[in-house]
Design a protein around this motif. Sequence first.
Motif, PDB file in Angstrom:
ATOM      1  N   LEU A  58       0.829  -1.203   0.000  1.00  0.00           N
ATOM      2  CA  LEU A  58       0.000   0.000   0.000  1.00  0.00           C
ATOM      3  C   LEU A  58       0.867   1.259   0.000  1.00  0.00           C
ATOM      4  N   LEU A  59       1.894   1.265   0.846  1.00  0.00           N
ATOM      5  CA  LEU A  59       2.769   2.428   0.957  1.00  0.00           C
ATOM      6  C   LEU A  59       3.870   2.333  -0.082  1.00  0.00           C
ATOM      7  N   LYS A  60       4.157   3.427  -0.720  1.00  0.00           N
ATOM      8  CA  LYS A  60       5.113   3.437  -1.814  1.00  0.00           C
ATOM      9  C   LYS A  60       6.487   3.908  -1.347  1.00  0.00           C
ATOM     10  N   ASP A  61       7.511   3.261  -1.883  1.00  0.00           N
ATOM     11  CA  ASP A  61       8.883   3.687  -1.645  1.00  0.00           C
ATOM     12  C   ASP A  61       9.278   4.714  -2.691  1.00  0.00           C
ATOM     13  N   ASP A  62      10.087   5.647  -2.283  1.00  0.00           N
ATOM     14  CA  ASP A  62      10.581   6.659  -3.208  1.00  0.00           C
ATOM     15  C   ASP A  62      11.985   7.021  -2.782  1.00  0.00           C
ATOM     16  N   ALA A  63      12.890   7.133  -3.732  1.00  0.00           N
ATOM     17  CA  ALA A  63      14.278   7.450  -3.398  1.00  0.00           C
ATOM     18  C   ALA A  63      14.461   8.952  -3.267  1.00  0.00           C
TER      19      ALA A  63
ATOM     20  N   GLU B 265      18.741  15.929  -2.162  1.00  0.00           N
ATOM     21  CA  GLU B 265      17.945  15.709  -0.957  1.00  0.00           C
ATOM     22  C   GLU B 265      18.720  14.891   0.067  1.00  0.00           C
ATOM     23  N   THR B 266      19.460  13.896  -0.416  1.00  0.00           N
ATOM     24  CA  THR B 266      20.272  13.089   0.487  1.00  0.00           C
ATOM     25  C   THR B 266      21.354  13.927   1.149  1.00  0.00           C
ATOM     26  N   LEU B 267      21.996  14.797   0.375  1.00  0.00           N
ATOM     27  CA  LEU B 267      23.051  15.649   0.921  1.00  0.00           C
ATOM     28  C   LEU B 267      22.499  16.609   1.971  1.00  0.00           C
ATOM     29  N   VAL B 268      21.345  17.199   1.685  1.00  0.00           N
ATOM     30  CA  VAL B 268      20.721  18.096   2.658  1.00  0.00           C
ATOM     31  C   VAL B 268      20.351  17.321   3.917  1.00  0.00           C
ATOM     32  N   LEU B 269      19.792  16.134   3.733  1.00  0.00           N
ATOM     33  CA  LEU B 269      19.386  15.305   4.861  1.00  0.00           C
ATOM     34  C   LEU B 269      20.581  14.932   5.740  1.00  0.00           C
ATOM     35  N   VAL B 270      21.687  14.587   5.126  1.00  0.00           N
ATOM     36  CA  VAL B 270      22.888  14.231   5.884  1.00  0.00           C
ATOM     37  C   VAL B 270      23.356  15.414   6.728  1.00  0.00           C
ATOM     38  N   HIS B 271      23.352  16.605   6.139  1.00  0.00           N
ATOM     39  CA  HIS B 271      23.791  17.784   6.902  1.00  0.00           C
ATOM     40  C   HIS B 271      22.825  18.068   8.056  1.00  0.00           C
ATOM     41  N   LEU B 272      21.528  17.967   7.806  1.00  0.00           N
ATOM     42  CA  LEU B 272      20.550  18.204   8.868  1.00  0.00           C
ATOM     43  C   LEU B 272      20.742  17.211  10.011  1.00  0.00           C
TER      44      LEU B 272
ATOM     45  N   LEU C  71      26.266   6.940   4.811  1.00  0.00           N
ATOM     46  CA  LEU C  71      26.222   8.028   3.838  1.00  0.00           C
ATOM     47  C   LEU C  71      27.443   8.931   3.951  1.00  0.00           C
ATOM     48  N   LYS C  72      27.918   9.140   5.162  1.00  0.00           N
ATOM     49  CA  LYS C  72      29.129   9.947   5.315  1.00  0.00           C
ATOM     50  C   LYS C  72      30.319   9.258   4.650  1.00  0.00           C
TER      51      LYS C  72
END
Length: 273
Positions: free
Chosen positions: A113-118, A123-130, A212-213
Amino acid sequence: MSETETEAGTSVAYGSEPEGFIEPVSMEDDPTELFVGDHGVLDADVRRVLVQLLRRRFITAERNPRQWRTLLDHQAVIESRLHDLFVRLVVDHDRGIAYKRQVRSEELDVPVLLKDDAYSRAETLVLVHLRTVFQRERGAGESSARVDADELEQTVLTYFDVASGDASARREIRRAVDRLAREGLIEEESEDRFRITPLVEIVLSVEKLAELKEWLRESAGRAARPPAAERVETNTVPSALGGDRVGLDTPPPSGSGGSTSDDDSDDAEEIEE
């Protein structure tokens, strides 16, 4: 027909109950019709929480106190309804966050039912910094973590193989910030200044952050893609029309996986890693 005598001295037919006596029944056995043809068994407030759990990525105690209380009071029945859809409810009491996850099984044929999305690279770089800033501030004993848009942009730009003044890279970063803001990972407190929410800990675990780092160290200075494992469960469900994802009030933009509405206030109406 034989009769029995009540404490008040009046007689009633055997097998009947005194007038005014109501035998208690469970909530699910005493439904209240909310609309014509309604066969639902949950109270209106419980139904609303169930719907919001399906529409939004999460419910928080801070921003949705009324829904949070309803969720805790009726957690068992809400979990039961989600389990019927092969969806698991996760309630993080420490962070005051409730969210859902798709049940996955190798032994059972589970419709998804729930969809995965990359997340995109930006977005990954921003997320890592946050996540890094959040971890650092919490480690220093701060109750909250904040970041400036300019600092965020300059840091992420260092991982792009472009000149610092490249307009397209900056636009990509701004779009990434917008998506993460829609998903509730950051909240704009003032112009170009954001508070990082505890949801960032759920979306990106310490283990995934370390992975990720390492990827960033290996790919510094070149446009590499994030690890394949860096995917998120967007917690959106297909609508009945055309399979479009359902946001809070409007479908999310193309490529986005989060909710789009800012309508999280409580009294006004109120992840997978």
